[in-house]
Structure formats: structure tokens, C-alpha cells
Design a protein around this motif. Structure first.
Motif, PDB file in Angstrom:
ATOM      1  N   LEU A  20     123.765 -42.167  68.619  1.00 13.76           N
ATOM      2  CA  LEU A  20     123.602 -40.836  67.360  1.00 13.76           C
ATOM      3  C   LEU A  20     124.724 -39.767  67.906  1.00 13.76           C
ATOM      4  O   LEU A  20     125.295 -38.664  66.982  1.00 13.76           O
ATOM      5  CB  LEU A  20     121.982 -40.273  67.667  1.00 13.76           C
ATOM      6  CG  LEU A  20     121.274 -41.432  67.700  1.00 13.76           C
ATOM      7  CD1 LEU A  20     119.906 -40.694  67.707  1.00 13.76           C
ATOM      8  CD2 LEU A  20     120.776 -41.809  66.137  1.00 13.76           C
ATOM      9  N   GLY A  26     127.551 -40.566  59.657  1.00 15.66           N
ATOM     10  CA  GLY A  26     127.064 -40.846  58.357  1.00 15.66           C
ATOM     11  C   GLY A  26     127.509 -41.368  57.361  1.00 15.66           C
ATOM     12  O   GLY A  26     126.845 -41.979  56.043  1.00 15.66           O
ATOM     13  N   SER A  84     126.647 -36.952  55.576  1.00 16.15           N
ATOM     14  CA  SER A  84     126.036 -37.175  57.134  1.00 16.15           C
ATOM     15  C   SER A  84     124.581 -38.063  57.276  1.00 16.15           C
ATOM     16  O   SER A  84     124.300 -38.519  56.831  1.00 16.15           O
ATOM     17  CB  SER A  84     125.478 -35.682  56.870  1.00 16.15           C
ATOM     18  OG  SER A  84     124.045 -35.349  55.855  1.00 16.15           O
ATOM     19  N   TYR A  85     123.592 -37.826  58.253  1.00 12.76           N
ATOM     20  CA  TYR A  85     122.933 -38.291  58.760  1.00 12.76           C
ATOM     21  C   TYR A  85     121.827 -38.254  57.589  1.00 12.76           C
ATOM     22  O   TYR A  85     121.329 -37.001  57.253  1.00 12.76           O
ATOM     23  CB  TYR A  85     121.947 -37.824  59.944  1.00 12.76           C
ATOM     24  CG  TYR A  85     121.924 -39.010  61.622  1.00 12.76           C
ATOM     25  CD1 TYR A  85     122.733 -39.794  61.487  1.00 12.76           C
ATOM     26  CD2 TYR A  85     123.268 -37.910  62.367  1.00 12.76           C
ATOM     27  CE1 TYR A  85     122.997 -40.531  62.570  1.00 12.76           C
ATOM     28  CE2 TYR A  85     123.535 -38.370  63.111  1.00 12.76           C
ATOM     29  CZ  TYR A  85     123.128 -39.404  63.260  1.00 12.76           C
ATOM     30  OH  TYR A  85     124.706 -40.205  64.232  1.00 12.76           O
ATOM     31  N   ASN A  86     120.963 -39.564  57.344  1.00 14.08           N
ATOM     32  CA  ASN A  86     120.198 -39.151  56.377  1.00 14.08           C
ATOM     33  C   ASN A  86     118.955 -39.507  57.151  1.00 14.08           C
ATOM     34  O   ASN A  86     118.260 -41.087  57.685  1.00 14.08           O
ATOM     35  CB  ASN A  86     119.828 -40.346  55.241  1.00 14.08           C
ATOM     36  CG  ASN A  86     118.527 -40.560  54.320  1.00 14.08           C
ATOM     37  OD1 ASN A  86     117.784 -39.941  54.797  1.00 14.08           O
ATOM     38  ND2 ASN A  86     119.169 -41.131  53.273  1.00 14.08           N
ATOM     39  N   TRP A  87     118.610 -39.593  57.610  1.00 11.57           N
ATOM     40  CA  TRP A  87     116.993 -39.364  58.884  1.00 11.57           C
ATOM     41  C   TRP A  87     116.136 -39.800  59.024  1.00 11.57           C
ATOM     42  O   TRP A  87     115.263 -40.221  59.085  1.00 11.57           O
ATOM     43  CB  TRP A  87     116.743 -37.590  59.549  1.00 11.57           C
ATOM     44  CG  TRP A  87     117.907 -37.093  60.179  1.00 11.57           C
ATOM     45  CD1 TRP A  87     118.396 -36.490  59.789  1.00 11.57           C
ATOM     46  CD2 TRP A  87     117.817 -37.407  62.103  1.00 11.57           C
ATOM     47  NE1 TRP A  87     119.708 -35.997  61.172  1.00 11.57           N
ATOM     48  CE2 TRP A  87     119.255 -36.693  61.885  1.00 11.57           C
ATOM     49  CE3 TRP A  87     117.312 -38.016  62.392  1.00 11.57           C
ATOM     50  CZ2 TRP A  87     120.044 -36.698  63.505  1.00 11.57           C
ATOM     51  CZ3 TRP A  87     118.244 -38.732  63.558  1.00 11.57           C
ATOM     52  CH2 TRP A  87     119.449 -37.889  64.018  1.00 11.57           C
ATOM     53  N   SER A  88     115.566 -39.659  57.371  1.00 12.65           N
ATOM     54  CA  SER A  88     114.600 -40.224  57.037  1.00 12.65           C
ATOM     55  C   SER A  88     114.399 -42.137  56.702  1.00 12.65           C
ATOM     56  O   SER A  88     113.769 -42.579  56.888  1.00 12.65           O
ATOM     57  CB  SER A  88     114.189 -40.028  55.313  1.00 12.65           C
ATOM     58  OG  SER A  88     113.470 -40.503  54.737  1.00 12.65           O
ATOM     59  N   LEU A  90     116.934 -43.483  58.623  1.00 11.71           N
ATOM     60  CA  LEU A  90     117.445 -44.019  59.938  1.00 11.71           C
ATOM     61  C   LEU A  90     115.993 -43.430  60.889  1.00 11.71           C
ATOM     62  O   LEU A  90     115.848 -44.910  61.120  1.00 11.71           O
ATOM     63  CB  LEU A  90     118.073 -42.652  60.626  1.00 11.71           C
ATOM     64  CG  LEU A  90     118.226 -42.876  62.480  1.00 11.71           C
ATOM     65  CD1 LEU A  90     119.113 -44.224  62.360  1.00 11.71           C
ATOM     66  CD2 LEU A  90     118.566 -42.016  62.644  1.00 11.71           C
ATOM     67  N   SER A  91     114.977 -43.237  60.775  1.00 14.87           N
ATOM     68  CA  SER A  91     113.541 -43.099  60.982  1.00 14.87           C
ATOM     69  C   SER A  91     112.819 -44.079  60.707  1.00 14.87           C
ATOM     70  O   SER A  91     112.052 -45.194  61.653  1.00 14.87           O
ATOM     71  CB  SER A  91     112.771 -42.010  61.283  1.00 14.87           C
ATOM     72  OG  SER A  91     112.388 -41.554  59.765  1.00 14.87           O
ATOM     73  N   SER A  92     112.859 -44.097  59.211  1.00 12.84           N
ATOM     74  CA  SER A  92     111.620 -45.677  58.914  1.00 12.84           C
ATOM     75  C   SER A  92     112.703 -46.398  59.192  1.00 12.84           C
ATOM     76  O   SER A  92     111.077 -47.741  59.699  1.00 12.84           O
ATOM     77  CB  SER A  92     111.746 -44.810  56.904  1.00 12.84           C
ATOM     78  OG  SER A  92     113.191 -45.733  56.629  1.00 12.84           O
ATOM     79  N   THR A 642     121.955 -45.764  59.867  1.00 10.41           N
ATOM     80  CA  THR A 642     122.683 -44.189  60.716  1.00 10.41           C
ATOM     81  C   THR A 642     124.088 -43.858  59.267  1.00 10.41           C
ATOM     82  O   THR A 642     124.803 -42.604  59.237  1.00 10.41           O
ATOM     83  CB  THR A 642     123.834 -43.725  61.698  1.00 10.41           C
ATOM     84  OG1 THR A 642     125.235 -45.152  62.202  1.00 10.41           O
ATOM     85  CG2 THR A 642     122.554 -44.034  63.250  1.00 10.41           C
TER      86      THR A 642
END
Length: 714
Positions: A20, A26, A84-88, A90-92, A642
């Protein structure tokens, strides 16, 4: 089995946090790149850099799916186009497709000697599924060998109508199966322990008690296992089902499907080890061997804190386990050398041409023509047995006599192994040469399989010879008249410890020292080869499914995603092969050491130093590669969510297409990509699931308990 522990948490964060922190992780901003490419094309429509679905250059922008690799580099690699990160996402993605598998690693078999070795076992399992599958398959095949062998011993013994003796044989079979993950060896020694345990009727309960104690600490089906395996299976099946039954057009689902296939090997491995049987603690076998009381052992009884008959060779420190029996320490010596027993020319069971247990696990009749002064003439007739599943052949008496004389001429007096340094691990540059052969733990079965099966042979041959001498009506004491009355049968089995030792030897020789290592039989080699095929099938059936999904997802070719899966599979396979080679070299070194010890050629045998160096080097190399691969597979599973692989080089599949033919998708919609990929995705998912199901089914039918006629504890 371990619950989620500090080792797991350290591993997960050690490989995820660095990922990370990678700059521009990203990847590319595809929408901006597409706009720039469109503007460039409108300004110079004759500039050919557009590609269609088939990966061919096209001048028709309506048919274009993407642009060439070089155009991607020129147009899309500016700082402004970095994503950039797509945190949604990544986390899902990590929560749905990876974390359930990481949680399931808690159910892998460990039971090693300490937390450090537990962590190494975890890294070996995750980094080399081939290795843990190979150890599992070996355990299954060797259990079949033991079941087949002891079934025949049981059938021979049944005609004697000795129920307690038969129970001891059945218990010995269970003990040998359940102790495969522990480095053990058979010990006779000054008190002729294994001989007294086999022959003395009052000691037969020891086998049953030891079996019962071992089974009490055997790993069982637990609610945590049900919950974790069930959660993994349900979550993955739901995710797959929802995708294939919905109108979803998210092309990134292929990442999850590939990762799911990559980790599917864990289902048959986890379930397989629970079914085959492991211990919950590395000390449980040792504790059972020490704590189980021996009713009678010559004039002495079992003393708490001793190993009796069967010994655990596990090393828990640099000095190794001290195997010296406290009662043996009083043995007298002359001129600094151990006092020889009645017969100084002891013979190793396995090294002799009169071996009883064949390479395929069948029992072969070989009796010493000089074992009794009163029954030689009729011995061949008295021990004729009915044919079983495999023929029990009987050697000619004259042949056996000549073989025995030749063996006696070649035999050398043995050193007393109680005083020998071979019981303590020797090192090369500070590393144990024996290595994993002295490590407890199911994953290390690949290393101590040879010594364990040698132990099985010694125990099986002892019971075979013991049983057949009774059928031939040969008492323990030579020249004594045989008593046929069942009420007084036990009197036939009374005698000195040395006489009992001769009684269980097929050559009628007193064997105070039994070798730990012996050359592998053809049957064991066949088991190793077959287990290798099982390991390759599971490893590449699941890894191959992930590769297919990644490779066939446009752009079709070997890119960063499919390439990382290929690297993982190759590293797993190579580390397994290197570790198996290391185990063979260690075994070979130990065999040379014991051979030199038995011949008395030197007080401290030093076999080939090159062999020792290769054994240590290959073991370190194999473990390092597996540990690195464990970190790599977790990292590569995370970073795909990521966007780190979203770059011109990876998307253009440069490893397989090259810079000239490589191209990057910019204009195709998710729906188009999904439609083009769906057949490959379905095929890859089916391949992975089928591989896991076949491997699981094989484990549940291959252990071979039915070969023992389904007998349970008695």
C-alpha cells in the motif's frame, strides 16, 4: 491446528503494508487515456496505433478496443494520468476473495516444536502447496502399506486363537499410522526392549494402552474447522453464483475468480489432514511413549521419564534429545569399549537378504534354519501357511543356512549405539545435517518418511516372526518342549531378554542395535512417485485454473496477473523438489554415518562432507524460496485490487506478446470484456473446483482402512 495467531497477523501485515506504500499504486486513469488517444487519432487518423478485439491493427475507430503499447507509453504515462486507490474496490475485493483463505490457514496442520517452527510450517504450506500435498499423499500411501501389511499379520495370527496377542498387533498397526508425523525409531538395547514388548504376554497391553493414549490427543473435527471451511466454501460459491447468474458486467470480477482458484488447494489439504489424522501437539507422542506403563520388562519395570521400545528422535535444542536409557548407563565396559552381548555379530533386519516384509507391503516367510535344535528337520513343513492375498513364499532350508553363514562372515561387531554420537545431530556450518528428519510436524513427513517406514518394517517383521514361530511350535527357549495346551501357552514364550530378541529375528540372531535408516525399498519409491503426481495434480490443477482465467482475459496473453500465478506455481514446485532432494541427501548422509558406526571403522563417523553441505544448502534454499513465495502469493493477491498492475507494460502482456505486438484495452466496455472472457472464466472456475473435489474425494477413500477389514479399536 492453530487458531488465528500472532504469526498470521505478522505475515498478513508484513506483506500488505509495503504494497500500500508503493507510489502511484493506483495505476493508469483509463478514461483520461482514452480521451487523449481519441484526440490524437482525430488529429492524425492515418497514424496506425488502434487495435481491434483480435489484437490486430485497425484504422476503424468504431472497431477499436485499444491502442498499441508504444502509444500507451507515449500518451498515458504522464503524472496527470496516474490513477488513485479505489478503496471500496480494494476492501471489498480483499474481504471477499482473499481474507477467507488467509483465515483458513489457521486450520493447516502444524504441531511443531515451537512457535518459530510453526511459522516456518505456515510459510512452507502457503509458499509450497506442492510440499504439503506431497506430505499428505505420502502419509496416505504409507497408511495403506501399513494396513495391508498388518492385515496379513492379523490373518496369520487369527489361527492361533490368541485374542490379546491379536489386539496387540492391531494396536501396533494404529500406533505406526498415527505417529507418521513424528521422527521415531525402534529400540532394543541392553534390555532388548522391543523384543520383550512383542514376545512377553504381560506386555501386550502396553501396545493397546499406548494406542488409546495417542488417539486421545489426535486432532478431531472441531466446530472452528466446520465454521471456517464452511464460511470459505459458502462465501466463494455465493460470489461465483451471483456473478454468473446476474447481469453484472464488471470485468474486474475475473481477478477474484482467479484468486479463488489459486487458493482452492487449501480445501482438500485441510480436510485431508484432519481425516488422515494429526496430533494436536508435538509433545503428545513423546508424552504417551514415556507415560505408558510397561507391566514387565525383564527384572525391571518401566521408569517414568524413559522411552521404552519406541523412541522419539525429535531435537528440541542444539544438543539434541538424549536417548540414553538410565538403566543402560550401568552397563559394564572393558578397555573403554562396550561389553559385547552373547552374540556380537548383530544383523540389521532391513540390510539382510532374508527380509520378511516385501517392498509392496506383503509378508514373505524367511525362517532361520538354526533357530531351534529340535525342530530343524520339520520346520519347512510346520510353517506352511495357506495362501493369502499375496503369496507367503518359504525359502529352502539349505539356502537359508548358506545365506546365514555368508552374512555372519561379512558382519562386523557393532559399537554400542548408546555411547555413539550418531544419536546427536551433527551440523554443517552450524546447521543440522539431518534437518527436517528430526522435526515433528505433518508437513515434515516428506523428510522422515524413510526412517519411519524402516521403523514400520522392524515392528512388522518382529510380529511376523513371533507369530510364525508359534505356528511352527518353536518355544523361546531353544530345545524346550512346546506346550500345546492353551492354558499353559504363555510358558512357551518365557525366556531371557536375549532369547526373546533371537525369537523375533527371522535369522534367529540377537539384535541389540537396530538401524534407524535403511535404503528405501522399491515400494516406498513407488509411493513417493505416486505422491508426487498427486502433488502436481492439485498444485497445477488450481494454479493452472488461475492462469487460464488471467491469460484468457483480454488482452489475451501472459501478463502481470497470469504471470504472477505462473511464478507462484513454479516457485512452489521448485521449492518442493529442492526440499525433497535435501531430505534424500540428509537420509543418505545418515545412512552412511550409521553404516560406518556399525562397522566400527571410526569412533565418530564423518561421511562425505560434500554430501552434508549439499543437504544443508538445498534445505536452506528450498525453505527460503517457499517463504519468499508465501509472501509473494499474498502480495500479488492483494495488489491486483489496488490497480498496481494497471499499467502499459502489464496490460499489454509484454512477457508473451512483446513490445511490438502488445496492446492495451482503452475503448472496450466492461460488458464487452466480460462477454469475451466469460467462457474462459467458466472453464477456469470449473477446472479449479473439479481439481479440489477430485483431490478431496481421493483423500477420503485412499487411506486404506478397509484393507484392514474395517476393524476398529478392540
Amino acid at each position: 491446528m492453530l487458531l488465528i495467531s500472532i504469526e498470521h497477523i505478522v505475515l498478513i501485515f508484513a506483506v500488505i503494508i509495503p504494497t500500500l506504500s508503493i507510489p502511484n499504486v493506483g495505476g493508469l486513469d483509463y478514461s483520461d487515456c482514452a480521451k487523449i488517444a481519441n484526440q490524437t487519432y482525430l488529429k492524425a487518423p492515418n497514424n496506425s496505433f488502434l487495435y481491434n478485439q483480435q489484437g490486430e491493427l485497425t484504422g476503424d475507430s468504431s472497431q477499436a478496443w485499444g491502442i498499441s503499447y508504444q502509444a500507451c507509453v507515449d500518451l498515458c504515462t504522464t503524472e496527470a494520468n496516474s490513477g488513485s486507490y479505489n478503496w471500496s474496490f480494494l476492501s471489498s475485493g480483499v474481504a471477499s476473495w482473499l481474507l477467507p483463505w488467509l483465515a483458513l490457514t489457521a486450520q493447516l496442520p502444524f504441531a511443531t516444536k515451537d512457535k518459530t517452527t510453526n511459522l516456518m510450517a505456515l510459510l512452507l504450506a502457503v509458499g509450497s502447496p506442492s510440499l504439503i500435498t506431497y506430505s499428505l499423499a505420502l502419509t496416505v500411501f504409507n497408511a495403506r502399506w501399513i494396513n495391508r501389511t498388518f492385515r496379513q499379520i492379523k490373518e496369520i495370527n487369527a489361527t492361533l486363537h490368541r485374542p490379546l496377542q491379536l489386539k496387540a498387533i492391531k494396536a501396533a498397526r494404529a500406533i505406526l499410522i498415527e505417529t507418521q508425523h513424528i521422527p521415531i525409531h525402534v529400540y532394543n538395547g541392553r534390555r532388548r526392549e522391543i523384543a520383550q514388548l512383542v514376545v512377553h504376554p504381560q506386555n501386550w497391553n502396553w501396545w493397546c494402552s499406548l494406542r488409546d493414549t495417542i488417539l486421545l490427543t489426535k486432532g478431531k473435527w472441531t466446530y472452528s474447522l466446520y465454521a471456517q471451511v464452511g464460511f470459505v466454501c459458502v462465501s466463494q460459491l455465493l460470489a461465483i453464483t451471483v456473478f454468473f447468474t446476474s447481469a453484472s458486467s464488471d470485468s474486474s470480477i475475473g481477478i477474484g475468480l482467479a484468486i479463488n482458484s489459486l487458493w482452492l488447494w487449501m480445501i482438500p489439504v485441510v480436510l485431508g489432514w484432519v481425516y488422515v489424522g494429526t496430533q494436536t501437539d508435538s509433545n503428545s507422542i513423546k508424552a504417551a511413549l514415556i507415560a505408558t506403563n510397561v507391566p514387565v520388562l525383564g527384572p525391571e519395570r518401566n521408569v517414568s521419564g524413559e522411552f521404552i521400545g519406541i523412541r522419539d528422535r525429535t531435537t528440541f535444542n542444539d544438543l539434541g534429545t538424549n536417548f540414553q536409557d538410565s538403566s543402560d548407563s550401568h552397563e559394564s565396559h572393558s578397555n573403554g569399549r562396550p561389553q559385547q552381548q552373547q552374540d556380537s555379530r548383530s544383523i540389521n533386519f532391513t540390510a539382510d537378504p532374508g527380509i520378511l516384509i516385501t517392498e509392496h507391503g506383503t509378508v514373505e516367510e524367511r525362517m532361520n534354519s538354526e533357530s531351534s535344535q529340535t525342530t530343524h528337520a520339520s520346520l519347512s513343513e510346520d510353517i506352511e501357511m495357506r495362501d493369502l492375498a499375496e503369496d507367503f513364499s518359504i525359502s529352502n532350508t539349505s539356502t537359508l543356512t548358506s545365506t546365514l553363514k555368508a552374512t555372519e562372515q561379512q558382519s562386523q561387531p557393532l559399537l554400542d549405539l548408546e555411547e555413539a554420537p550418531m544419536f546427536r545431530p551433527q551440523t554443517f556450518l552450524g546447521f543440522s545435517i539431518a534437518g527436517d528428519d528430526l522435526e515433528p510436524g505433518s508437513i515434515f513427513n516428506y523428510a522422515h518418511v524413510r526412517s519411519h517406514m524402516n521403523t514400520v518394517k522392524h515392528v512388522a517383521e518382529a510380529f511376523v516372526t513371533f507369530t510364525k514361530r508359534q505356528k511352527a511350535q518353536i518355544p523361546v527357549v531353544s530345545g524346550k518342549e512346546w506346550i500345546s495346551n492353551q492354558d499353559y501357552w504363555d510358558e512357551n514364550l518365557q525366556g531371557t531378554a536375549e532369547e526373546m530378541s533371537r525369537y523375533i529375528s527371522h535369522l534367529g540372531k540377537d539384535v541389540p542395535n537396530i538401524a534407524i535408516h535403511a535404503p528405501a525399498s522399491a515400494g516406498l519409491v513407488l509411493n513417493c512417485i505416486t505422491a508426487a503426481f498427486v502433488a502436481i495434480f492439485l498444485q497445477w490443477g488450481t494454479t493452472g485454473a488461475a492462469i487460464v482465467i488471467g491469460y484468457k482475459t483480454p488482452v489475451v496473453g501472459l501478463g502481470c496477473q497470469s504471470g504472477s500465478y505462473l511464478i507462484n506455481g513454479l516457485a512452489s514446485t521448485v521449492s518442493w523438489l529442492v526440499l525433497v532432494l535435501s531430505a534424500y541427501l540428509s537420509h543418505r548422509w545418515s545412512l552412511l554415518q550409521e553404516t560406518a558406526q556399525r562397522r566400527g571403522t571410526t569412533s565418530r563417523p564423518s561421511p562425505n562432507i560434500l554430501l552434508a553441505g549439499l543437504a544443508v544448502t538445498t534445505r536452506l534454499l528450498g525453505k527460503s524460496l517457499a517463504a519468499a513465495n508465501a509472501a509473494f502469493v499474498v502480495v500479488t493477491s492483494v495488489i491486483q485490487f489496488t490497480g498496481l498492475y494497471d499499467n502499459c507494460w502489464c496490460d499489454a502482456c509484454i512477457p508473451s506478446l512483446g513490445k511490438k505486438a502488445g496492446w492495451v484495452i482503452l475503448f472496450a466496455s466492461d460488458a464487452q470484456i466480460t462477454a469475451a472472457s466469460k467462457r474462459a472464466w467458466v472453464g477456469g472456475v470449473f477446472m479449479g473446483i473439479l481439481t479440489a473435489l477430485v483431490a478431496s474425494a481421493w483423500v477420503f477413500v485412499a487411506r486404506g482402512d478397509e484393507l484392514f477389514d474395517g476393524d476398529g479399536q478392540e
